[in-house]
Design a protein around this motif. Structure first.
Motif, short mmCIF file in Angstrom:
data_model
loop_
_atom_site.label_atom_id
_atom_site.label_comp_id
_atom_site.label_asym_id
_atom_site.label_seq_id
_atom_site.Cartn_x
_atom_site.Cartn_y
_atom_site.Cartn_z
N HIS A 1 0.84 -1.20 0.00
CA HIS A 1 0.00 0.00 0.00
C HIS A 1 0.88 1.25 0.00
CE1 HIS A 1 -2.41 3.35 1.53
NE2 HIS A 1 -3.38 2.78 0.84
N HIS B 1 -3.94 1.53 7.26
CA HIS B 1 -3.34 0.43 6.49
C HIS B 1 -2.11 -0.12 7.21
CE1 HIS B 1 -5.59 0.19 2.73
NE2 HIS B 1 -5.68 1.51 2.72
N ASP C 1 -8.39 -2.01 0.74
CA ASP C 1 -8.85 -1.31 -0.45
C ASP C 1 -9.48 -2.32 -1.41
OD1 ASP C 1 -7.84 1.08 0.52
OD2 ASP C 1 -5.97 0.96 -0.62
N HIS D 1 -11.20 3.16 -5.84
CA HIS D 1 -11.36 2.05 -4.89
C HIS D 1 -12.23 2.44 -3.71
CE1 HIS D 1 -7.92 4.27 -3.15
NE2 HIS D 1 -8.19 3.69 -2.00
N HIS E 1 -12.29 2.22 0.25
CA HIS E 1 -11.41 2.00 1.41
C HIS E 1 -12.27 1.71 2.63
CE1 HIS E 1 -8.17 3.15 4.40
NE2 HIS E 1 -9.26 3.47 5.10
ZN LIG Z 1 -7.11 2.58 1.65
#
Ligand SMILES: [Zn+2]
Length: 213
Positions: A100, A126, A133, A201, A203
């Motif tokens: 990430h 993260h 994600d 995306h 999250h």
């Molecule tokens: Zn994220």
């Protein structure tokens, strides 16, 4: 014997015409054709919930994301939330912690780097294994599909999770967020600059540790 069984399984799946499409697009991450998937992988220190997620054909992950799960570093609340979503849709997660990046070429740390919108300096969920994600839903990229029925349904399923178990850091594309109409109470982040950074995306994050009230 093992080989024969595996080939037979592939044949049956193909004939049924279902589950022929892995949760992640071809070439991205693990899926039906990843031999590790067929042989069963060593799930390391992963919990029962995590193993169930890894074995769910509706769930796909990049090798980095699958490794995080197998290493047991992904928050169990997040694993449970992903299992709930995967119960109704094929989802592909491209990152938990490993792999990430907020900014290209800048390794992630415990805090969001300055320069990543107004969130710069805030804790990086993260990094602590408390965020995922989702980049594809039912084989469709989240990018450009904010108003897609299935992508929207993922949001509704998340909103239906009991508040104490639901992610409290849900961020997605602007049109997706607007169409769903949820707010902070349902865990949604609405800062326009964050929505712009999440065009491609969804999250899901938990801001607090499992013991934070
Ligand atoms: Zn994220």
């Amino acid at each position: 014997m093992l080989l024969g069984g595996a080939l037979l399984a592939v044949g049956l799946w193909g004939n049924e015409g279902v589950r022929i499409s892995p949760a992640c697009p071809p070439g991205i991450g693990r899926g039906l054709w990843d031999p590790g998937w067929l042989w069963g992988r060593d799930s390391g220190s992963a919990s029962g919930e995590t193993r169930k997620l890894l074995e769910d054909p509706n769930f796909g992950a990049t090798p980095e994301a699958a490794r995080d799960l197998e290493a047991g570093i992904v928050d169990e609340r997040l694993v449970v939330a992903l299992r709930i979503v995967a119960g109704e849709h094929r989802i592909c997660v491209d990152a938990f912690k490993e792999g990430h990046y907020f900014l290209p070429g800048v390794p992630d740390g415990p805090r969001i780097p300055e320069g990543y919108g107004e969130a710069g300096g805030l804790p990086n969920t993260h990094y602590f294994g408390r965020a995922a994600d989702i980049r594809w839903v039912d084989g469709k990229p989240v990018e450009g599909n904010g108003l897609d029925r299935d992508v929207l349904d993922v949001g509704r399923i998340l909103a239906g999770i009991p508040p104490k178990k639901r992610p409290d850091q849900i961020i997605g594309p602007p049109r997706w967020t607007k169409a769903l109409g949820y707010g902070r109470e349902e865990g949604w982040i609405l800062d326009p600059d964050q929505l712009k950074l999440h065009q491609d995306h969804i999250h899901l994050g938990y801001m607090g540790t499992p013991n934070t009230p």
